[in-house]
Design an enzyme around this catalytic site. Sequence first.
Site, PDB file in Angstrom:
ATOM      1  N   HIS A 151      37.422  45.049  38.464  1.00 39.72           N
ATOM      2  CA  HIS A 151      38.558  44.125  38.348  1.00 39.72           C
ATOM      3  C   HIS A 151      38.063  42.687  38.471  1.00 39.72           C
ATOM      4  CE1 HIS A 151      42.614  42.734  38.467  1.00 39.72           C
ATOM      5  NE2 HIS A 151      42.598  42.390  39.744  1.00 39.72           N
ATOM      6  N   ASN A 177      43.263  37.706  43.830  1.00 37.93           N
ATOM      7  CA  ASN A 177      43.512  38.827  42.933  1.00 37.93           C
ATOM      8  C   ASN A 177      44.697  38.460  42.035  1.00 37.93           C
ATOM      9  OD1 ASN A 177      44.186  41.220  41.664  1.00 37.93           O
ATOM     10  ND2 ASN A 177      43.959  42.484  43.492  1.00 37.93           N
TER      11      ASN A 177
END
Length: 456
Positions: free
Chosen positions: A9, A36
Site C-alpha cells: 500500500h 494512509n
Amino acid sequence: RLCGLVAGHGYCVTGVKLCKVNTPWLTHVQLLRLRNPWGDGHEWRGAWSDDSEEWRLVPKEDKLRLRLQAADDGEFWMTFQAFKENFEEVYITSLNPHTLNKEALEHLYTLADVVTHVLHHPEEKRQQQQDKLTRRKLWEVVKYDGSWVRKVTAGGAPNDLRLFSSNPQYLLHLKEADDEAMEGGTCTVVISLTQKHRRVNNLPLLQVAVSVYQMEDGEAVTTPLHVSWFRLNRPLLLTKFVRTRTVTRRLHLPPGRYIIIPCTHSPDQEGDFLLRVFCQKSATMKEHDESPMLVDTHLEMGDKVDSRSTREESSSSCIQKDDFLAAAGEDGRMTAAILQNILNFLFSGELEFSLDLTRSLLAMMDRNFSGNVDFYEFDTLVCCLRRWMAVYKRKSEAETGLISGSVWGLGDALRELGYLLPRRLQALLVVRFGDQEGNISLRDFIMATCRISVML
C-alpha cells in the site's frame, strides 16, 4: 499487518521533524509523519505511534507544535530508521513542473534530505545542491484527458495494427531544441500516462503502455492515422506493458512532429487516462482526429427536393402527393402521429417506428418549427431513411445483423453518409445507443444519425 501497515500500500509523507527528547543517551530523534490515504485506523503501531510511550520523552511545547493527536485518521509518526525498514520505494512528486518554484524546491530538497539520509552531509554541500535545484528552468506541460472505449478507441497493443490504429492519437509538435543543446540538438521530453478512477471504482489496474512515432516534415497524412501508415512506420518508443497507475518515460527528441498513442495490452479494455507531456521549451499537442463536419452528401437535410424527379428508386417507394394530402390535415401537413403510421406502412417488415423516433425525425426535417411536415419534407425524409437503411445493411455484421460501434462499423457508415466525427464523439454514440457488446441496432442507428444531422 502486525505493525499496523498494509503491505503493498502507498503512504504519503506529510512532514519531517528533528525532534528533541529528554534522555541522557539521546538528544534528538529523526521523525517522519505519514498518512494512509484511506484515512482510517490502519496506522503504524510501533515506536512513536499515536499512543506510544516514547512521546513522554518529548517536551509538551514540542508536542503542541507537532499537533500530536491520537485519532484513527490515518496519520502517524515513525522514526526514519523504522521508515527505512518498512518501506522499499519512495517517489518524490509534484502536481506539475509549474509548482516547482523556489519555495517548493526548498521543501522538496528538505524531504529528499530525510529520505536519502542527507541530514549527515555537511551544510555547505547541502547549500550547493540546493542552489543547483533552484536554478533549474521551469518546464512547460500540455495534457489531455482521454478514454479507451470498447469497440471504438480501445484498440490494444500494436501486434494487431488494424485494431491498434483505433487507439486515441495525439499530435505533439516540438518547435525548438533545449537551451543547453548544441546546434541541431534535441528537446527533452517527459511523457506520463496515468490511469484514472480505477481505485475509486474498485477496478484493477490495466496493463498500459505508450507508443511514440515520428512524422516526416511536410508529410501529408490522414486524420486520424490509418492502419496503412502504421504498417510503413516503426515506433521510436514502445514502453513495456506494465500494470501500474502511471507510466513515465524521458526522451531526447529532435524538433519535429510526433504521434503519441496510449494503449492497453488487450483490445476492448475500457478505462480513463490522463496524458501529460513535459518539455523544457514550449510545445503544442492536440488530438489527431477529425473535426465534426458534414461533407458534400448526396442529399442534405431540409432541402425541399422532389426526389421523384431525381431518384427513380425513391419515387417508386414513396406515396403519391394526392395520397399524402388525403392522409394529412387540412393544411396539407402531417403531425407526428400520422407520420408514424405512414412510416410504419412504408417500412413494414424493416423497422417499426416508435412515436419518439418519429418525433425526432420530424424535428430534423421541420426547419420552420411548425411541428409537422409537408409533402416535400416527407418525401426527402423517406429517401434519406432508405439510404440510411441501405448503408446500415452493408456495414452490419453477418453473424448478428447489427452494426458494430467500431471505427470500421459505425465510423465507416457515418463517413459514407457524409458525417465526419472525432472518435470521442463516436464513443459517446456507442455509450448512448449501443448494447453491452457495443453493437447498434437499426432503430438506434436511425436515431443516432438523426441526432447527428440536427447537430451538424
